[in-house]
Design a protein around this motif. Structure first.
Motif, short mmCIF file in Angstrom:
data_model
loop_
_atom_site.label_atom_id
_atom_site.label_comp_id
_atom_site.label_asym_id
_atom_site.label_seq_id
_atom_site.Cartn_x
_atom_site.Cartn_y
_atom_site.Cartn_z
N THR A 1 9.89 -1.91 6.23
CA THR A 1 8.82 -2.92 6.28
C THR A 1 8.38 -3.36 4.88
OG1 THR A 1 7.05 -1.27 6.30
CG2 THR A 1 7.96 -1.92 8.43
N LEU A 2 9.13 -2.96 3.88
CA LEU A 2 8.72 -3.20 2.49
C LEU A 2 8.34 -4.66 2.22
CD1 LEU A 2 8.38 -2.06 -0.36
CD2 LEU A 2 10.83 -2.35 -0.72
N PHE A 3 9.09 -5.60 2.83
CA PHE A 3 8.81 -7.01 2.60
C PHE A 3 7.44 -7.44 3.13
CE2 PHE A 3 13.41 -7.02 2.14
CZ PHE A 3 13.62 -7.93 1.12
N GLY A 4 6.88 -6.61 3.98
CA GLY A 4 5.57 -6.95 4.56
C GLY A 4 4.41 -6.37 3.77
N THR A 5 4.70 -5.74 2.63
CA THR A 5 3.64 -5.13 1.83
C THR A 5 2.73 -6.21 1.24
OG1 THR A 5 5.19 -3.38 1.22
CG2 THR A 5 3.16 -3.56 -0.08
N THR A 6 1.43 -6.12 1.53
CA THR A 6 0.51 -7.12 0.99
C THR A 6 -0.61 -6.47 0.19
OG1 THR A 6 -0.62 -7.10 3.11
CG2 THR A 6 0.97 -8.88 2.73
N ASP B 1 9.27 -8.81 -6.09
CA ASP B 1 8.35 -8.96 -7.21
C ASP B 1 7.04 -9.66 -6.85
OD1 ASP B 1 9.56 -7.52 -9.20
OD2 ASP B 1 10.95 -9.14 -9.68
N LYS B 2 6.72 -9.65 -5.60
CA LYS B 2 5.43 -10.23 -5.20
C LYS B 2 4.31 -9.35 -5.75
CE LYS B 2 3.78 -10.39 -0.80
NZ LYS B 2 3.96 -10.65 0.63
N GLN B 3 3.29 -9.99 -6.32
CA GLN B 3 2.15 -9.25 -6.85
C GLN B 3 1.15 -8.96 -5.74
OE1 GLN B 3 1.48 -8.14 -10.17
NE2 GLN B 3 3.69 -8.52 -10.30
N VAL B 4 0.81 -7.69 -5.56
CA VAL B 4 -0.19 -7.36 -4.53
C VAL B 4 -1.32 -6.55 -5.18
CG1 VAL B 4 1.49 -7.38 -2.65
CG2 VAL B 4 0.99 -5.23 -3.83
N PRO B 5 -2.56 -6.69 -4.66
CA PRO B 5 -3.71 -6.02 -5.27
C PRO B 5 -3.71 -4.51 -4.99
CG PRO B 5 -4.36 -7.19 -3.28
CD PRO B 5 -2.93 -7.54 -3.53
N ILE B 6 -4.25 -3.76 -5.93
CA ILE B 6 -4.34 -2.30 -5.78
C ILE B 6 -5.79 -1.91 -5.44
CG2 ILE B 6 -3.95 -0.06 -6.86
CD1 ILE B 6 -2.12 -1.50 -8.87
N PHE B 7 -5.94 -1.13 -4.38
CA PHE B 7 -7.27 -0.66 -3.93
C PHE B 7 -7.32 0.86 -3.96
CE2 PHE B 7 -6.76 -4.76 -1.97
CZ PHE B 7 -8.05 -5.29 -1.86
N ILE B 8 -8.53 1.37 -3.95
CA ILE B 8 -8.69 2.75 -3.49
C ILE B 8 -9.44 2.69 -2.16
CG2 ILE B 8 -8.61 3.95 -5.70
CD1 ILE B 8 -11.69 4.04 -5.64
N ALA B 9 -9.07 3.60 -1.24
CA ALA B 9 -9.74 3.64 0.06
C ALA B 9 -9.63 5.04 0.61
CB ALA B 9 -9.08 2.65 1.02
N ASP B 10 -10.67 5.49 1.29
CA ASP B 10 -10.66 6.89 1.72
C ASP B 10 -9.79 7.14 2.95
OD1 ASP B 10 -12.20 5.86 3.73
OD2 ASP B 10 -13.99 7.04 3.29
N TYR B 11 -9.21 6.09 3.52
CA TYR B 11 -8.30 6.38 4.63
C TYR B 11 -6.94 6.86 4.12
CZ TYR B 11 -5.40 2.03 4.61
OH TYR B 11 -4.53 1.02 4.31
N ILE C 1 9.08 5.11 -2.94
CA ILE C 1 9.32 3.82 -3.58
C ILE C 1 8.38 3.66 -4.76
CG2 ILE C 1 9.41 1.32 -3.23
CD1 ILE C 1 9.72 1.82 -0.25
N ARG C 2 8.93 3.21 -5.89
CA ARG C 2 8.12 3.01 -7.10
C ARG C 2 7.72 1.55 -7.21
NH1 ARG C 2 11.15 6.87 -8.71
NH2 ARG C 2 12.90 5.49 -9.20
N PHE C 3 6.44 1.32 -7.44
CA PHE C 3 5.91 -0.02 -7.66
C PHE C 3 5.46 -0.10 -9.11
CE2 PHE C 3 5.04 -1.89 -3.33
CZ PHE C 3 5.60 -0.86 -2.59
N SER C 4 5.97 -1.06 -9.86
CA SER C 4 5.48 -1.20 -11.24
C SER C 4 4.15 -1.93 -11.21
CB SER C 4 6.49 -1.97 -12.08
OG SER C 4 6.77 -3.21 -11.49
N THR C 5 3.27 -1.58 -12.15
CA THR C 5 1.92 -2.12 -12.13
C THR C 5 1.64 -2.98 -13.34
OG1 THR C 5 0.96 -0.28 -13.36
CG2 THR C 5 1.11 -0.02 -10.96
N SER C 6 0.59 -3.79 -13.19
CA SER C 6 0.19 -4.66 -14.31
C SER C 6 -0.35 -3.83 -15.46
CB SER C 6 -0.87 -5.66 -13.83
OG SER C 6 -1.95 -4.97 -13.22
N GLU C 7 -0.78 -2.59 -15.18
CA GLU C 7 -1.42 -1.79 -16.23
C GLU C 7 -0.49 -0.71 -16.79
OE1 GLU C 7 -4.51 -2.86 -17.21
OE2 GLU C 7 -3.94 -4.38 -15.72
N GLY C 8 0.77 -0.76 -16.45
CA GLY C 8 1.67 0.21 -17.06
C GLY C 8 2.28 1.20 -16.10
#
Length: 945
Positions: free
Chosen positions: A329-334, A408-418, A310-317
């Motif tokens: 479960t896509l609708f549950g993506t937070t 089109d809900k905006q969700v935050p992008i993290f990096i995490a080692d898991y 699944i492709r998610f478009s980002t605020s940065e391009g």
RNA sequence: GUCGGAGUGGCGGAAUUGGCAGACGCGCUAGACUAAGGAUCUAGUGCCCGUUAAGGGUGUGGGGGUUCAAGUCCCCCCUCCGACACCA
């Protein structure tokens, strides 16, 4: 005679009968017969199927049977009694089947390339070849003493130039092939060239074939090859001076061999496109006669999982692609979580923290960039093991957001080692409601949790991963998981946001090693830096003689430098590759140890062939199943430690060879059998130091070493536990036949078992009693008589034959030996001279298990020729049931009496006899009989109230 | 955690389709032969009760169940071994 003092048979002088079967006589018998077998070529096996060795009468051609052991690495330390367990097992089985009329192929070779040889050589300063050859000779001598019936003329070592020439040839076959996913098979690269030229396949580069120049075309073809040079993150082990395959690295990021640190870094290396075969490697497991546990291990290793990209478009391009098995479960993506090494991180990270960023998301850094750098640094410092132990979730926010495609809900992008870069796309849509890891991450960072599958009302856990109706999911609501998946994937594909995908854990196989002691690649490079095959007729590419072959121990930052680079006369070579003789640069890496073991079984079939790696007719004869089986080696015995590596690689090569028409079936090993291991007691003193196990004594359940108590544990035999017992110890105490018999008697072949030296004497006693029942200990002459055996003895003999044959077929040698023992005990018990017929049968049944004493007895009984080629006795089925049987009579399920009846008696007769029994009548006094159950020839059960 | 395999005497282990649990071996006990025995041979040996015996009870990790009958089939649990291990 060299019987040592450790044996029980060390008689003082004259009291010992001249022909008592003891260690001395056993050794005499064993060495004599070993010499005779060698002189007579007793174990030579013909390739009956191939035209040049056929006897012309095909209707009489016996069925073939290919029995094989996983071939050993010729270690310099010598054998202990645990090593030959599997070899003895296959030897017994092969001998049995030969006596049953099969044309049996059984031999042994040596997997002699590889790191250990070179490590040893580095320590001793001796050339690996010298050392390897010494070790092989030594090991061969030890195995010979066991009396293994191998066809030695078929033996090979992977280090033989005449062998690795064909390893190189197979490499070229792979190099010059591509995987056609349309026809699901490998095809010659020349065919691809045609397809590309005709426009029937799209180029990988996107450029049209006709517009490409020569170099571009070569580069394009290289993209398709099954063996290719790839820039990939590899496991670089500076201490060993080489890169390692994933499988050779332990979970805590160290080398399996030597336990040195291993670093991940990108390098250009030879790769094998095994991933192209993932599905076939998975599917064909079904047809194999392997244990479920090995099949499961292979399935897990391949790790196929179906889902969606699944492709998610980002605020940065740049959009982020995720792989998920739960697109429903896509609708549950937070949240969106990337691996720290994800390539998009740098372009996504923003200048400064957005307004209102929770402090917990920043990692305490003043800017996202700083947070990312710090997080990456600390992640890199943790070993994989530490990451595992510390399962609490960590990570930092990039300051950027992405949009969930469905709403089109905006969700935050993290990096995490898991999130691991090595699996899927290295990015995860975080759905805490349905995934425990995401739940843990969400609770640690205060991220929203939206359930999209309704848990049952009784559910009290956190993430809910079971099935249920979809909720909070718009058009999916009410659908259960499978339907919801189908529905959302359809939507994603229609709207261009993603597609159905399959991913695998299996990765392409890293095939280069920066070592001296391995097969050189039959590859050269021209000025373009692109690889070219050395022509087949120029093979082998021989290893140069090199004095300075040891790899250099390096530090983390240095580049690997293959030792072959130091062979100055060798690194360049002249070949005519079509445009006249020119000078090329050789490939300096060598192949990994797995290469030779990928195909050695095929060379056993035709070891001296100079024209083919194996003659096609010979291959067909040995590798095609007579019944409906998939074909391949009929019985392959070895340890579980090769459950994934060797067995997967070998299957892969075999399938390539199959696709290209070089072998007749898709699988190399029809039946795989995992032998157990022999363990031995080891003892530690109160400081935890291992003490010599041989000197430990037991008293009243306490183990003592030099008078002090020691604790016992069990483990692999070896120097470190000071608990080795060598075959030589056993030869001098009892002889090789006793050792063979004991190892087979200890338990079923697939089970681990503890070695007990004190128990070996039991097996020795059996042979002694057999000997004494047939031979006069003073004269050495047979004591058998020409009489016909008694009815009872005859029946027992035939029942034994049937039971032994059955046990042998099932590799239950312990049971076979038990039944033979029973027959022999009966002979001992009566004390009468043994009828010749029974004696012959007994000796023939012993033939597969203890070949030396069997040969000796066979000859002393007045027979010509070798037991090896005699027929196994056939049981007369009419003699398997006694004329009278003793029937237990139960009252309410408990045995209370027995009646002796004629076999096959009518049920009514049995019932009457049971009821008439005196003791039963007593017990039935005053009771009401409710029911009588009669099992013909087995038992009577009287049910009373 | 997930997957796979296994739990039977003092020990290693036997027990077609549910049909006499403990075959066979080690060890142990007693005896024979011996100057001696860590050699060899003979007999006995699951546990408990029964002085011996006859006999009885009990018994295949634990608990339930199906059955005339369960080591074997079904459900729950425990222990051990092996593999994988944040696989999205």
């Amino acid at each position: 005679m060299s019987a040592s003092s450790s044996g029980p048979d060390n008689e003082v002088g004259e009291s010992r009968p001249l022909f008592r079967y003891d260690a001395q006589l056993a050794e005499q018998i064993e060495t004599t017969w070993q010499q005779r077998w060698a002189a007579d070529n007793t174990y030579r096996v013909a390739n009956l199927g191939s035209s040049n060795e056929s006897d012309g009468d095909s209707s009489e051609t016996p069925s073939k049977l290919f029995v094989m052991d996983m071939f050993p690495y010729p270690s310099g330390t010598g054998l202990h009694v645990g090593h030959p367990l599997g070899y003895i097992g296959t030897d017994v089985f092969a001998r049995y089947k030969r006596m049953k009329g099969f044309n049996v192929l059984h031999t042994m070779g040596y997997d002699a390339f590889g790191l250990p040889a070179e490590e040893h050589a580095r320590q001793t300063g001796e050339h690996p070849r010298v050392n390897t050859e010494t070790n092989i000779a030594n090991m061969q001598r030890q195995l010979d003493r066991l009396g293994l019936g191998h066809d030695k003329q078929r033996s090979i070592a992977t280090t033989d130039v005449s062998f690795y020439r064909w390893t190189q040839w197979i490499f070229l076959q792979i190099f010059q092939s591509w995987y056609d996913s349309a026809s699901r098979k490998a095809r010659p690269i020349a065919q691809l060239e045609q397809l590309l030229a005709d426009g029937e396949r799209d180029t990988k580069s996107g450029q049209s074939w006709s517009e490409m120049g020569d170099v571009e075309r070569r580069r394009e073809l290289d993209e398709w090859r099954l063996a290719y040079l790839g820039e990939a993150p590899v496991n670089w082990c500076p201490a060993l001076g080489t890169v390692l395959a994933n499988e050779e690295v332990t979970a805590d990021g160290r080398s399996e061999r030597g336990n040195h640190p291993v670093f991940r870094r990108p390098m250009k290396q030879w790769m094998m496109r095994i991933t192209a075969y993932a599905d076939r490697l998975l599917e064909d497991l079904e047809a194999l006669d392997w244990t479920d546990s090995i099949k499961t291990m292979q399935r897990n290793w391949i790790g196929r999982s179906e889902g969606a990209e699944i492709r998610f478009s980002t605020s940065e391009g740049a959009p982020i692609e995720v792989f998920t098995t739960r697109p429903d479960t896509l609708f549950g993506t937070t949240a969106m979580v990337l691996a720290p090494e994800h390539p998009l991180v740098d372009s996504l990270v923003v200048e400064r923290w957005p307004e209102g960023t929770p402090p917990a998301w920043t990692g305490g850094a003043s800017s996202p960039r700083e947070a990312v750098d710090a997080y990456r640094r600390s992640a890199a410092e943790l070993s994989d093991l530490e990451r595992q132990e510390n399962k609490s979730k960590t990570g930092v926010y990039l300051g950027a957001n992405c949009a969930v495609p469905v709403n089109d809900k905006q969700v935050p992008i993290f990096i995490a080692d898991y999130v691991l870069m090595g699996y899927g796309t290295g990015a995860v849509m975080s759905v805490p409601g349905q995934d425990q890891r995401d739940w843990d991450f969400a609770t640690a960072f205060g991220i929203d949790i939206v359930r999209t599958v309704e848990p049952p009302s009784s559910f009290s856990g956190e993430a809910y991963v079971e099935n249920g109706p979809a909720i909070n999911s718009d058009f999916l609501n009410g659908l259960h998981i499978d339907e919801a998946k189908r529905s959302i994937i359809e939507w994603l594909e229609e709207n261009g946001h993603g597609s159905r995908t399959v991913t695998y854990k299996l990765r392409d196989w890293l095939f280069s090693r920066q070592r001296y002691w391995g097969e050189p690649f039959p590859i050269v490079f021209d000025e373009t830096g692109l690889a070219l095959a050395v022509p087949e007729d120029q093979l082998p590419v021989e290893l140069p003689e090199l004095m300075d072959w040891a790899p250099r121990a390096l530090d983390e930052e240095s580049e690997p430098e293959p030792p072959l680079g130091r062979a100055e006369d060798w690194v360049q070579a002249d070949y005519d590759l079509g445009d006249g003789t020119r000078t090329y640069m050789r490939e300096l890496n060598t192949m990994p140890q797995w290469a030779g073991s990928c195909w050695y079984y095929l060379r056993y079939l035709d070891p001296d062939n100079e024209e083919y790696f194996v003659d096609p007719a010979v291959e067909r004869y040995w590798m095609t199943s007579a019944d409906e089986g998939i074909g391949g080696v009929d019985l392959y015995v070895g340890g579980v430690e090769h459950a994934v590596l060797h067995l997967l690689y070998s299957r892969f090569w075999h399938k390539v060879l199959y696709d290209l028409g070089h072998v007749s079936g898709p699988e190399p090993f029809q039946r795989l059998y995992n032998q157990g291991y022999i363990q031995a007691a080891a003892y530690q003193d109160d400081r935890g130091i291992y003490v010599d196990a041989e000197k430990v004594t037991e008293k009243d359940g306490v183990f003592l070493f030099e008078g002090l108590p020691v604790s016992r544990s069990f483990g692999k035999m070896g120097k470190s536990l000071k608990n080795s017992v060598t075959p030589d110890d056993m030869y001098s105490a009892y002889g090789a036949d006793t050792l063979r018999l004991y190892e087979m008697f200890m338990g079923p072949l697939d089970q681990d078992r503890p070695w007990e030296t004190k128990s070996v004497v039991g097996s020795h006693r059996l042979l002694q009693r057999v000997w004494r029942n047939l031979i006069d200990e003073n004269t050495g002459l047979p004591t058998v008589v020409d009489d016909v055996p008694s009815e009872a003895l005859n029946r027992l003999t035939h029942r034994t034959i049937a039971a032994v044959a059955d046990a042998m077929e099932g590799l239950r040698f312990n049971s076979a030996i038990a039944r033979i023992t029973e027959l022999n005990n009966e002979l001992t018990r009566t004390g009468e001279p043994v009828p010749i017929e029974v004696a012959r049968t007994l000796v023939l049944m012993l033939g597969p298990l203890v070949p030396h004493i069997a040969e000796e007895l066979w000859e002393r009984l007045g027979n010509q020729g070798s037991v090896v080629h005699e027929s196994f006795p056939e049981a007369d089925t009419t003699l398997l049931v006694d004329e009278t049987v003793e029937i237990p009579v139960q009252v309410n399920g408990k045995v209370r009496s027995r009646v002796t009846m004629a076999a096959n008696a009518e049920n009514e007769i049995l019932e009457q006899a049971a009821l008439a029994d005196k003791r039963i009548q007593e017990l039935l006094e005053g009771k009401e009989i409710r029911k009588v159950i009669v099992i013909p020839d087995k038992m009577v059960n009287i049910v009373v109230s």
